[in-house]
Design an enzyme around this catalytic site. Structure first.
Site, PDB file in Angstrom:
ATOM      1  N   GLY A 121     -93.619  61.437  47.368  1.00  0.00           N
ATOM      2  CA  GLY A 121     -94.929  61.584  48.001  1.00  0.00           C
ATOM      3  C   GLY A 121     -95.572  60.312  48.525  1.00  0.00           C
ATOM      4  O   GLY A 121     -96.780  60.296  48.797  1.00  0.00           O
ATOM      5  N   LYS A 166     -80.579  58.026  58.686  1.00  0.00           N
ATOM      6  CA  LYS A 166     -79.630  57.357  57.775  1.00  0.00           C
ATOM      7  C   LYS A 166     -78.420  56.894  58.558  1.00  0.00           C
ATOM      8  O   LYS A 166     -77.865  57.658  59.358  1.00  0.00           O
ATOM      9  CB  LYS A 166     -79.161  58.347  56.699  1.00  0.00           C
ATOM     10  N   ALA A 194     -90.930  64.333  48.846  1.00  0.00           N
ATOM     11  CA  ALA A 194     -91.016  63.869  47.454  1.00  0.00           C
ATOM     12  C   ALA A 194     -90.447  62.450  47.289  1.00  0.00           C
ATOM     13  O   ALA A 194     -89.507  62.097  48.002  1.00  0.00           O
ATOM     14  CB  ALA A 194     -90.245  64.836  46.548  1.00  0.00           C
ATOM     15  N   ASP A 206     -88.365  62.007  56.365  1.00  0.00           N
ATOM     16  CA  ASP A 206     -87.678  60.893  55.693  1.00  0.00           C
ATOM     17  C   ASP A 206     -86.653  61.465  54.720  1.00  0.00           C
ATOM     18  O   ASP A 206     -86.643  61.140  53.545  1.00  0.00           O
ATOM     19  CB  ASP A 206     -88.733  60.039  54.954  1.00  0.00           C
ATOM     20  N   ASP A 265     -90.405  69.821  50.174  1.00  0.00           N
ATOM     21  CA  ASP A 265     -89.293  69.169  49.469  1.00  0.00           C
ATOM     22  C   ASP A 265     -88.907  70.070  48.289  1.00  0.00           C
ATOM     23  O   ASP A 265     -89.792  70.561  47.578  1.00  0.00           O
ATOM     24  CB  ASP A 265     -89.722  67.784  48.950  1.00  0.00           C
TER      25      ASP A 265
HETATM   26  C1  LIG Z   1     -86.058  59.217  50.594  1.00  0.00           C
HETATM   27  S1  LIG Z   1     -86.761  60.631  49.847  1.00  0.00           S
HETATM   28  C2  LIG Z   1     -88.310  60.749  50.627  1.00  0.00           C
HETATM   29  C3  LIG Z   1     -89.316  59.752  50.126  1.00  0.00           C
HETATM   30  C4  LIG Z   1     -90.716  60.046  50.644  1.00  0.00           C
HETATM   31  N1  LIG Z   1     -90.824  59.789  52.090  1.00  0.00           N
HETATM   32  C5  LIG Z   1     -91.765  59.227  49.938  1.00  0.00           C
HETATM   33  O1  LIG Z   1     -92.505  58.506  50.631  1.00  0.00           O
HETATM   34  O2  LIG Z   1     -91.914  59.319  48.717  1.00  0.00           O
HETATM   35  C6  LIG Z   1     -85.853  61.935  50.554  1.00  0.00           C
HETATM   36  C7  LIG Z   1     -86.284  63.328  50.149  1.00  0.00           C
HETATM   37  O3  LIG Z   1     -85.718  64.252  51.057  1.00  0.00           O
HETATM   38  C8  LIG Z   1     -85.574  65.473  50.370  1.00  0.00           C
HETATM   39  N2  LIG Z   1     -84.692  66.385  51.121  1.00  0.00           N
HETATM   40  C9  LIG Z   1     -83.375  66.242  51.373  1.00  0.00           C
HETATM   41  N3  LIG Z   1     -82.947  67.333  52.051  1.00  0.00           N
HETATM   42  C10 LIG Z   1     -83.999  68.141  52.250  1.00  0.00           C
HETATM   43  C11 LIG Z   1     -84.201  69.401  52.901  1.00  0.00           C
HETATM   44  N4  LIG Z   1     -83.192  70.049  53.476  1.00  0.00           N
HETATM   45  N5  LIG Z   1     -85.433  69.941  52.925  1.00  0.00           N
HETATM   46  C12 LIG Z   1     -86.475  69.293  52.341  1.00  0.00           C
HETATM   47  N6  LIG Z   1     -86.350  68.118  51.717  1.00  0.00           N
HETATM   48  C13 LIG Z   1     -85.132  67.541  51.666  1.00  0.00           C
HETATM   49  C14 LIG Z   1     -85.015  65.030  49.026  1.00  0.00           C
HETATM   50  O4  LIG Z   1     -85.255  66.036  48.043  1.00  0.00           O
HETATM   51  C15 LIG Z   1     -85.809  63.746  48.765  1.00  0.00           C
HETATM   52  O5  LIG Z   1     -86.923  63.996  47.931  1.00  0.00           O
END
Ligand SMILES: C[S@@+](CC[C@H](N)C(=O)[O-])C[C@H]1O[C@@H](n2cnc3c(N)ncnc32)[C@H](O)[C@@H]1O
Length: 338
Positions: free
Chosen positions: A211, A295, A209, A265, A228
């Protein structure tokens, strides 16, 4: 002996310098733009330096340009004249070639000409050399760094400079309706790691998310499973090639070998990311590709990267580890499942 200008993402030049010190003998460094651009001198020749760095590509060194000549700046029209004369004299290698001109300027420089003026002046010289000024896919680049008191000029192939963008600052056009800037990271990874997302069939996007990454993979024609707990952008809802699991990634299970591409990501601690990626590894086909951001949460990035690589190397070959221009406090890994 050779002299170079190295560039890293803002704040990361100390790590690029540390990597260079481990790689090259007797490196001497001086700072040009704090945290970002520095000069390094090595006892190796240009060819030896390029070969060493290309064979052991550092994570944080985004760009390097040779300093073939340092022209003292006077702060007047003579500067452009001196630059033109240097290229006229040194430019025989450019004859009949496609050439790009990259100009970067330190804030405090006394070089008063714009990039357009500089290119305009050198275009005439290139004409005399029968070389053609181009913006994309050059054979050679004339890289010019205008520092406080000198113009540092180097001529080289794009691959010798690690990038065909000035300072390795890869730019993409923002599109109408683009979901997130994160999309640029995945686009840059494709370009820098020599991938072609369209050649894959089924992707798993972890931490998807809102997306941005998912939208790129869908545009390339893949079937995408996005995980997500957060919401995906409304424009993706109901997409026929998208399966969206509104869940924590540690709560999902897939059939073995289902995906040939994993992208991840998550803004999460590196070790938790490793655990999750390793847990999901059985869902990947043999030799599947993974693109994963890491990170850099605390002050020891080189150690973090070493630990992450060690953990992931139990199941993956670490193809590349790079801080891309679009990475902020992170790096991107390119992995192949063993
Ligand atoms: C930097 S954002 C991703 C952005 C995405 N790559 C985009 O292009 O829009 C990081 C996401 O990782 C999700 N996240 C963190 N821990 C997670 C987990 N254990 N399982 C699934 N998603 C996770 C967060 O909810 C967040 O939406």
């Amino acid at each position: 002996m050779s002299q170079w200008i190295g560039t890293a993402n803002q704040g990361y030049s100390p790590y690029a310098i540390e990597e260079l010190r481990r790689l090259l003998p007797e490196v001497k460094v001086s700072q040009l733009v704090a945290g970002e651009i520095f000069r390094f001198d090595t006892v190796l020749t240009e060819e030896e330096t390029v070969a060493t760095i290309q064979n052991n590509r550092p994570t944080f060194l985004r760009h390097m340009q040779p300093i073939d000549e340092s022209i003292p700046l006077r702060g007047d029209a003579d500067d452009l004249q001196a630059l033109s004369e240097y290229i006229r004299g040194a430019g025989s290698v450019l004859s009949d070639k496609h050439v790009s001109i990259h100009v970067r300027k330190a804030k405090s420089t006394s070089f008063s000409y714009s990039t357009a003026d500089t290119k305009g002046a050198l275009d005439a010289v290139l004409g005399n050399l029968n070389a053609e000024l181009v913006f994309q896919q050059p054979d050679f680049i004339i890289a010019i760094f205008a520092g406080e008191s000198t113009l540092d000029v180097g001529i080289g192939k794009p691959s010798d400079m690690l990038s065909d963008w000035p300072g390795g600052a890869v730019r993409f056009q923002r599109e109408e309706g683009q979901i997130s800037r994160a999309k640029f990271k995945l686009l840059e990874a494709e370009r820098e790691f020599g991938l072609n997302y369209a050649s894959y069939r089924r992707a798993l996007d972890v931490g998807a998310a809102p997306g941005g990454w998912t939208s790129l993979l869908l545009e390339r024609g893949l079937q995408v499973t996005a995980i997500d707990p957060g919401d995906m952008h409304p424009s993706l809802q109901g997409h026929p090639s998208l399966t969206y699991l509104k869940k924590n990634a540690s709560d999902v299970k897939f059939e073995r070998g289902k995906f040939d591409l994993l992208v991840c990501d998550m803004s999460w601690s590196p070790m938790q990311m490793c655990r999750l990626v390793l847990d999901l590894e059985p869902a990947l086909a043999p030799h599947a590709t993974a693109v994963v951001t890491v990170k850099l949460m605390h002050k020891k990035p080189l150690q973090t990267i070493r630990e992450v690589k060690e953990r992931l190397s139990t199941s993956f070959i670490i193809e590349q580890s790079r801080q891309l221009f679009h990475n902020r406090e992170e790096i991107t890994l390119h992995l192949i499942k063993k």
